[in-house]
Design a protein around this motif. Structure first.
Motif, PDB file in Angstrom:
ATOM      1  N   THR A   1       1.044  -0.887   0.092  1.00 37.22           N
ATOM      2  CA  THR A   1      -0.016   0.290   0.067  1.00 37.22           C
ATOM      3  C   THR A   1       0.643   1.165   0.136  1.00 37.22           C
ATOM      4  N   LYS A   2       1.762   1.184   0.237  1.00 38.03           N
ATOM      5  CA  LYS A   2       2.829   2.295   0.311  1.00 38.03           C
ATOM      6  C   LYS A   2       2.238   3.110   1.038  1.00 38.03           C
ATOM      7  N   MET A   3       1.624   2.973   2.844  1.00 43.61           N
ATOM      8  CA  MET A   3       0.709   3.955   3.322  1.00 43.61           C
ATOM      9  C   MET A   3       2.172   3.567   4.519  1.00 43.61           C
ATOM     10  N   GLY A   4       2.648   2.814   5.450  1.00 44.79           N
ATOM     11  CA  GLY A   4       3.261   2.819   5.880  1.00 44.79           C
ATOM     12  C   GLY A   4       2.876   1.705   7.352  1.00 44.79           C
ATOM     13  N   ARG A   5       2.530   1.398   8.219  1.00 48.81           N
ATOM     14  CA  ARG A   5       2.362   0.558   9.062  1.00 48.81           C
ATOM     15  C   ARG A   5       0.351   0.748   8.642  1.00 48.81           C
ATOM     16  N   LEU A   6       0.124  -0.541   8.567  1.00 51.85           N
ATOM     17  CA  LEU A   6      -1.400  -0.482   8.480  1.00 51.85           C
ATOM     18  C   LEU A   6      -2.054  -0.925   9.735  1.00 51.85           C
ATOM     19  N   GLY A   7      -2.483  -1.050  11.361  1.00 50.43           N
ATOM     20  CA  GLY A   7      -2.443  -0.754  12.446  1.00 50.43           C
ATOM     21  C   GLY A   7      -4.359  -0.491  11.992  1.00 50.43           C
ATOM     22  N   VAL A   8      -4.746   0.367  11.215  1.00 50.70           N
ATOM     23  CA  VAL A   8      -6.706  -0.168  11.287  1.00 50.70           C
ATOM     24  C   VAL A   8      -7.424  -0.116  10.032  1.00 50.70           C
ATOM     25  N   MET A   9      -8.271  -1.494  10.781  1.00 49.09           N
ATOM     26  CA  MET A   9      -8.815  -1.721   9.316  1.00 49.09           C
ATOM     27  C   MET A   9      -9.636  -2.514   9.859  1.00 49.09           C
ATOM     28  N   THR A  10     -10.941  -2.584   8.803  1.00 48.84           N
ATOM     29  CA  THR A  10     -12.055  -2.807   8.461  1.00 48.84           C
ATOM     30  C   THR A  10     -12.785  -3.535   7.220  1.00 48.84           C
ATOM     31  N   GLN A  11     -13.674  -4.473   7.311  1.00 47.48           N
ATOM     32  CA  GLN A  11     -14.251  -4.701   6.184  1.00 47.48           C
ATOM     33  C   GLN A  11     -15.348  -3.952   6.071  1.00 47.48           C
ATOM     34  N   ASN A  12     -15.991  -3.688   4.851  1.00 53.68           N
ATOM     35  CA  ASN A  12     -16.985  -3.656   4.343  1.00 53.68           C
ATOM     36  C   ASN A  12     -18.105  -4.712   3.977  1.00 53.68           C
ATOM     37  N   PRO A  13     -18.998  -4.983   5.099  1.00 51.97           N
ATOM     38  CA  PRO A  13     -20.024  -6.218   4.724  1.00 51.97           C
ATOM     39  C   PRO A  13     -20.405  -6.697   3.671  1.00 51.97           C
ATOM     40  N   HIS A  14     -21.170  -4.845   2.990  1.00 52.37           N
ATOM     41  CA  HIS A  14     -22.114  -4.807   2.061  1.00 52.37           C
ATOM     42  C   HIS A  14     -21.485  -5.471   1.016  1.00 52.37           C
ATOM     43  N   ASN A  15     -19.715  -4.837   0.271  1.00 44.32           N
ATOM     44  CA  ASN A  15     -18.670  -5.402  -0.854  1.00 44.32           C
ATOM     45  C   ASN A  15     -17.576  -6.096  -0.843  1.00 44.32           C
ATOM     46  N   ALA A  16     -17.788  -6.252   0.413  1.00 48.60           N
ATOM     47  CA  ALA A  16     -16.473  -6.472   0.653  1.00 48.60           C
ATOM     48  C   ALA A  16     -14.968  -5.703  -0.017  1.00 48.60           C
ATOM     49  N   VAL A  17     -15.097  -4.731   0.988  1.00 47.05           N
ATOM     50  CA  VAL A  17     -14.157  -3.854   0.290  1.00 47.05           C
ATOM     51  C   VAL A  17     -13.074  -3.620   1.758  1.00 47.05           C
ATOM     52  N   ILE A  18     -12.298  -3.780   1.636  1.00 46.34           N
ATOM     53  CA  ILE A  18     -11.047  -3.295   3.508  1.00 46.34           C
ATOM     54  C   ILE A  18     -10.938  -1.885   2.862  1.00 46.34           C
ATOM     55  N   HIS A  19     -11.238  -1.089   4.748  1.00 45.35           N
ATOM     56  CA  HIS A  19     -10.613   0.038   4.659  1.00 45.35           C
ATOM     57  C   HIS A  19      -9.935  -0.336   5.859  1.00 45.35           C
ATOM     58  N   LEU A  20      -8.671   0.565   4.798  1.00 40.61           N
ATOM     59  CA  LEU A  20      -7.397   0.795   5.370  1.00 40.61           C
ATOM     60  C   LEU A  20      -7.613   1.971   6.641  1.00 40.61           C
TER      61      LEU A  20
ATOM     62  N   SER B   1      -9.551   4.387  14.723  1.00 41.46           N
ATOM     63  CA  SER B   1     -10.316   3.329  14.170  1.00 41.46           C
ATOM     64  C   SER B   1     -11.484   3.306  13.309  1.00 41.46           C
ATOM     65  N   LEU B   2     -12.005   2.288  12.685  1.00 36.70           N
ATOM     66  CA  LEU B   2     -12.950   2.690  11.902  1.00 36.70           C
ATOM     67  C   LEU B   2     -13.965   1.606  12.149  1.00 36.70           C
ATOM     68  N   THR B   3     -14.503   1.635  11.495  1.00 35.57           N
ATOM     69  CA  THR B   3     -15.856   0.632  11.506  1.00 35.57           C
ATOM     70  C   THR B   3     -17.139   1.003  10.670  1.00 35.57           C
ATOM     71  N   VAL B   4     -17.307  -0.559   9.641  1.00 34.65           N
ATOM     72  CA  VAL B   4     -18.526   0.251   9.070  1.00 34.65           C
ATOM     73  C   VAL B   4     -19.312  -0.922   9.616  1.00 34.65           C
ATOM     74  N   ASP B   5     -21.034  -0.253   9.008  1.00 33.59           N
ATOM     75  CA  ASP B   5     -23.010  -0.360   9.221  1.00 33.59           C
ATOM     76  C   ASP B   5     -22.731  -2.399   7.817  1.00 33.59           C
ATOM     77  N   LYS B   6     -23.320  -2.771   8.704  1.00 32.73           N
ATOM     78  CA  LYS B   6     -23.724  -3.749   7.932  1.00 32.73           C
ATOM     79  C   LYS B   6     -24.729  -3.637   6.897  1.00 32.73           C
ATOM     80  N   THR B   7     -25.069  -2.632   6.250  1.00 26.69           N
ATOM     81  CA  THR B   7     -25.439  -1.967   5.230  1.00 26.69           C
ATOM     82  C   THR B   7     -24.882  -1.586   3.763  1.00 26.69           C
ATOM     83  N   GLY B   8     -23.519  -1.460   4.909  1.00 28.56           N
ATOM     84  CA  GLY B   8     -22.231  -1.108   3.810  1.00 28.56           C
ATOM     85  C   GLY B   8     -21.843   0.663   3.335  1.00 28.56           C
ATOM     86  N   MET B   9     -23.668   1.416   4.304  1.00 27.52           N
ATOM     87  CA  MET B   9     -24.350   2.655   3.965  1.00 27.52           C
ATOM     88  C   MET B   9     -22.855   3.668   4.590  1.00 27.52           C
TER      89      MET B   9
END
Lengths: 706, 461
Positions: free
Chosen positions: B193-212, B242-250
């Protein structure tokens, strides 16, 4: 001559023919003892033909052709080169094959469009087969069989062709769907016609107009008379009988006391007669009729006429409906009836009113009549076609002129009614414009209609305050929106973080303040992160820089194709001319706007997902013409979780169904080109299982399953 | 025969006693205490017969859902609930990993991996879980038996499991985002990713996209199909914590070092709400019904409807014994699991879980047979990683890219142009037969063939 030559060549030495002896002097003597008979004549092409052909007719023709050929002086054209010849041949062949192939097009498209194809398409009729069909060419041999067949013959049971008895055929026909459909349609039509006829008859019967009935009966009478005359000529006996019948009728009429002044109506007329001229006249008429009837007359035709006079006892205009211009506008109706009618008519109206309580049914009927009239007048307004009823009216008018010339009043009244109708039609638009203002204003208080500029002014006066208020607010909004964001200036951009991160934060009160100090490890980590994050405190500007760089990279580059020194002097310090630079600089088309164009804090990648594209549909499948269509179809679920059972089965039905063990012949040309050979028996459509299939698929075609 | 040497030190190398002492588990009789506690309540229930038993059962069950596990030795705990919500996986920073069937409080397995544990994650069912350890990524089964050590995945800090794709996404301290296909055991992609240390991560359950989340305040969205971020959003002026995505992905909720909590609309990539928290949120989690929990130090707060109206105060707040390291709502239950420095707390949050589960998709009460069948079915219905993208319905659309574009892609993939046609080069002939005229003639002979080939290629491919 040819003969000899040939001989000479074929038989060189051994069988040499005898040399003909020269018997007379000749100038030309052949060294090889060849005769010079027919010398001086030129050998023609046609001469060569003589011995080869036997049929003289053709020979002559060919000879002539050859002669013509010889006469032609100009040179023959060179034959076409092989390439050209082949080209022409190819073209011709192409046209031929393309027409041949195009014949199949309709069939192919039909098949492709069909939701389901069942092969073989010509299917045997379901159900048990008769023995005669199964065993063809079978003959009764044993005496028992013969006996049976004789019995069958006795009972009109056809054995071979046709295989069905008439009764069976009829029953089959009764069972066939097509027949049933046709029969049902016929029945429906008949029923509809009957109902129309009934309705018409009912309507006519209900018509209250005496005039109408009079005219009707008169027409009938005329027709009857005509017939009677004819009958007199052709069949005097029958005519006599008819005459007797007529006489009897007249007698009955005379016997009844119909035209005495004893009826209800007549009594009322007697009372009214003192004041009313019309009533008196009507009374008089009836009396006259009575006189006529009671007189003994020899001529039967006159009687009939009088008999006809009978229903006319009541003056017709009494029953005439009040002509109404606009039924929806009671205003107008009242006005017209009051103003436009003369004193006489008003009197009649009174008369009507008197009559009304007597018979409510009549009033109802009259209402219907009114409606009918109204419709009529409307029809007149829209189309010049004269309706039946109108015709009747006109005929009646003519008759009235002929017979009842003394009834001038009535005619006047009719004319008046017409005038009223006309007037109404003229007035209608005026009412729409002016009448509403006058009359409707009182009625419709809620709505204010603006009809002219003056009105709008009035309106403005009324709502001045309310109108003025929103204007300044609008302008202020405009000003606010109009002042351009200073961002556009190209020089050193001052980044306002609040522009990028637009949301203003709200403070949340927290009940528990965090007490615990986080782990040392974590804290150390965080401090490094903080250091990283706040290195320059220009997180925002970095991000914006990144974004700008990306945008610039994705912009299509200008290609410069100028060649320095080409067509002009080149070298150090020399530049190609401006014209050239402009000409050879290729500007690519601008890209569509980026998705994140209006989101300052977001970078959205414009890259296409090639991995996904491998799974996507890139060419529309056959029946679809637009991508949207296809997308909508493919997005709708098919499974039984989302659909009813029937729908699911329909959606998942196989495109091609084959019968096990059935031979599927390749599609044949004869099956689908019908007009070429109509003698060929058409395969029976009704016999296919699915009627929808029979519609979609061409009648008799088969196709090999792939 | 080669004389066999005797191993002077047979068996595994012994672990030093001091080190073993360091990793020995604490209170063993905790569970006994728990059962005693349950017994007490049942007794209470039986004694007070005047109360309706149904209500008592409800009270009892909800009481049973609240419990603390006092595990002070192995440091802050990360946790993960299985998708059906029956099993809980706890991973202590200092190596303690345990699987618990939390509703019956049954301990399934407990191991100490003798290494620092960064994150734990259940795989597609309760039979396997992944543990991101100090150096490599390990897979254990529910009995605690090590199944795999995946050396390709090193220094993993955070993990996310994409259930429909059978992908385990890992984010490492070296800035690599890697995808492991769990069904075949192969790495799908590794993205630097060339974005340094990746300590924060979550997924979007709607479309399986990873959020960093990144230290420069940006949040980036990734799919395995693209080597660059699908979207980059600047969310905070400090690092994203920290970050989080809701179930609907909205909706996405982020918190940063700038002590702000922000709610984003992921359809438009626009901020909806922004809150200022005095201490800033270290961990965030969203429940199935849209409740947000945020932790600040040792305080856990639950907020209701953060994206609708602006929230003034939290719905609930609770102080746990230590600093919170992991937060997760239990699916289909009104329970929030909190992993902290002193162990684990299961707290009750009314209205958090989805009450109506789809038995065909995820059934918390599935029998063994059903679970087995479910595994096979989901494997058969596995979604290919190619289909991950911002819009999951893209597959149903027609690819309208032009032919040229597709051809270009093909050339790039193959490394050569399959449609490129070599021009006819006449052979050099001797004895003067290669005069320019003769050569031209020979060229002209095959010119038409050339044309035809070209046409064919361009129209029928």
């Amino acid at each position: 001559m040819v003969h000899t030559l040939v001989n000479f060549h074929i038989f060189p030495l051994s069988h040499r023919k005898k040399l003909t002896e020269r018997s007379e002097a000749s100038t030309q003597v052949s060294e090889f003892s060849v005769n010079a008979e027919g010398e001086g004549e030129k050998v023609k092409l046609s001469d060569l033909l003589g011995k080869m052909e036997k049929t003289p007719k053709n020979l002559n023709k060919t000879k002539k052709q050859l002669k013509d050929l010889e006469k032609k002086s100009d040179t023959l054209e060179l034959p076409l080169s092989r390439q050209e010849k082949e080209k022409i041949q190819r073209e011709v062949a192409y046209v031929k094959t393309s027409t041949e192939v195009s014949r199949w097009e309709s069939v192919v498209t039909q098949n492709r469009n069909a939701e389901q194809l069942v092969f073989p398409l010509i299917q045997e009729p379901s159900g048990p087969k008769r023995i005669e069909q199964v065993v063809s060419g079978w003959k009764a041999q044993t005496p028992l069989e013969q006996e049976i067949f004789s019995l069958l013959h006795c009972n009109l049971q056809p054995t071979h062709d046709p295989v069905l008895t008439p009764v069976e055929e009829a029953s089959l026909k009764a069972m066939s769907l097509e027949e049933a459909k046709i029969r049902r349609a016929e029945l429906q039509k008949a029923r509809a016609l009957q109902s129309y006829y009934e309705a018409k008859a009912k309507r006519e019967r209900k018509i209250k107009s005496k005039k109408y009935h009079k005219v009707q009966s008169k027409a009938k009478r005329k027709e009857f008379l005509k017939k009677f005359e004819d009958l007199c000529k052709t069949d005097p006996q029958a005519a006599l009988e008819e005459f007797k019948k007529m006489e009897l009728l007249r007698m009955e009429e005379r016997m009844s006391l119909k035209h005495q002044n004893s009826g209800k109506w007549a009594k009322s007329k007697v009372i009214m007669g003192k004041y009313d001229l019309v009533a008196r006249k009507a009374m008089q008429e009836q009396l006259e009729m009575n006189k006529d009837l009671t007189q003994k007359l020899v001529v039967p035709s006159e009687d009939e006429e009088q008999e006809q006079e009978e229903p006319k006892a009541l003056p017709d205009f009494v029953n005439d409906p009040e002509p109404v211009g606009d039924p929806a506008n009671p205003w107008m109706r009242g006005q017209l009836s009051a103003e436009a009618l003369g004193p006489e008519v008003s009197h009649e109206v009174e008369q009507e009113e008197e009559e009304e309580p007597e018979n409510e049914e009549e009033a109802l009927l009259r209402e219907f009549e009114q409606k009918r009239r109204l419709r009529q007048s409307e029809d007149k307004g829209f189309e010049p076609v004269v309706s039946e009823e109108q015709e009747v009216d006109e005929a009646e008018n003519r008759e009235a002129e002929e017979e009842l010339s003394e009834k001038g009043e009535k005619d006047d009244e009719d004319g008046l009614a017409e005038f009223k109708n006309l007037f109404n039609r003229l007035v209608e638009p005026v009412i729409l414009e002016t009448g509403e203002e006058q009359g409707d204003e009182g009625l419709e208080e809620g709505l204010v209609r603006i009809h002219s500029l003056d009105d709008t002014e009035l309106l403005a006066n009324d709502h001045e305050a309310s109108l003025v208020e929103p204007v300044p607010s609008d302008t202020s909004n405009m000003e606010a929106s109009a002042c351009p964001p200073s961002k556009n200036s190209k020089k050193v951009k001052v980044i306002d973080p609040s522009e990028v991160l637009t949301k203003q934060a709200k403070v949340i009160k927290v009940p528990h303040a965090p007490m615990m100090v986080e782990d040392e490890e974590v804290r150390n980590e965080q401090t490094t992160i903080i250091k990283e994050a706040f290195a320059g405190d220009d997180v925002v500007s970095d991000f914006l820089k990144d974004k700008r760089k990306l945008e610039e990279d994705s912009m299509p580059k200008v290609v410069d194709l100028t060649l320095p020194g080409w067509g002009e002097w080149g070298g150090v310090g020399l530049k190609p001319s401006r014209f050239k630079r402009r000409k050879f600089r290729i500007k690519p088309a601008p890209l569509p706007p980026r998705k994140d164009q209006k989101l300052p804090a977001v970078i959205i990648s414009e890259k296409r997902n090639a991995a996904l594209a491998a799974h996507q549909v890139c060419q529309l499948p056959f029946p679809f013409t637009k991508p949207e269509q296809f997308e909508r179809t493919i997005c709708s679920p098919v499974g039984n979780t989302w659909n009813t059972h029937n729908v699911m089965r329909k959606l998942t039905a196989p495109k091609v169904v084959t019968q096990m063990g059935a031979i599927i012949e390749p599609i044949a040309k004869d099956d689908f080109i019908k007009d070429k050979n109509p003698s060929k028996p058409q395969p029976n459509l009704q016999l296919t299982k699915d009627s929808s299939l029979a519609k979609t698929a061409p009648p008799g075609h088969k196709r090999r399953k792939k | 025969a080669v004389p066999q040497k005797k191993d002077p030190f047979p068996g595994q190398a012994p672990i030093p006693v001091e080190r073993v002492k360091k990793f020995v588990r604490g209170d063993v009789d905790k569970v006994d205490a728990l059962s005693a506690w349950i017994g007490q309540y049942t007794l209470l229930m039986v004694e007070s017969a005047w109360l309706d038993t149904d209500i008592w059962f409800d009270i009892l069950f909800s009481l049973l859902q609240y419990f603390n596990l006092n595990l002070s030795q192995f440091g802050p705990y990360r946790l993960d609930y299985s998708r059906a919500g029956r099993h809980l996986l706890l991973g202590g920073r200092r190596g303690h990993v345990s699987c618990i069937e939390w509703q019956s409080k049954a301990l399934i397995s407990e191991i100490n991996v003798m290494e620092a544990v960064n994150d734990v994650k259940w795989l597609h069912n309760e039979a396997m879980f992944a543990v991101a350890q100090k150096k490599w990524l390990y897979v254990y089964d529910s009995k605690g038996v090590e199944l795999h050590c995946i050396r390709k995945f090193n220094d993993v800090l955070r993990m996310e499991f994409l259930p429909y794709h059978f992908l385990l996404a890992t984010a490492s301290s070296s800035g690599f985002l890697q995808y492991l296909d769990v069904s075949v055991g192969k790495e799908v992609t590794a993205i630097g990713t060339k974005m340094g240390r990746l300590g924060v991560m979550t997924q979007n359950p709607h479309n399986a996209v990873i959020h960093l989340g990144h230290p420069n305040g940006t949040v980036s969205l990734w799919s395995p199909n693209q080597k660059e971020a699908l979207v980059k959003m600047l969310c905070h002026r400090g690092a994203v914590r920290s970050l989080t995505v809701d179930k609907t992905g909205m909706y996405m909720v982020t918190s940063g070092l700038d002590r702000k909590l922000k709610v984003y609309d992921l359809r438009a990539f626009k901020p909806l709400q922004s809150y200022f928290l005095p201490a800033g949120a270290a961990c965030l989690s969203l429940s199935q019904r849209g409740l947000l929990c945020a932790s600040m130090g040792d305080v856990v707060q639950v907020y209701r409807d953060v994206w609708g109206t602006s929230v003034k105060k939290p719905y609930m707040a609770h102080r746990v014994r230590g600093a919170v390291a992991g937060l997760a709502f239990c699916p289909f239950e009104d329970v929030l699991g909190v992993g902290h420095a002193e162990g684990f707390t299961s707290m009750i949050v009314p209205g958090a879980g989805e009450a109506n589960f789809d038995g065909m998709a995820l059934n918390p009460y599935a029998s063994l047979r059903q679970r087995q069948e479910w595994e096979v079915k989901t494997l058969l219905e596995k979604v290919q990683p190619d289909l991950i993208g911002l819009d999951p319905s893209m597959l149903g659309t027609v690819d309208r890219a032009t032919w040229q574009q597709k051809h270009q892609e093909r050339v790039q993939a193959l490394g050569f142009d399959p449609l490129a046609h070599e021009k006819f080069k006449p052979r050099r002939r001797k004895k003067g037969r290669s005069s320019s005229g003769a050569v031209e003639k020979r060229k002209r002979k095959v010119a038409h063939e050339d044309q035809r080939v070209k046409k064919d290629k361009y129209y029928f491919h």
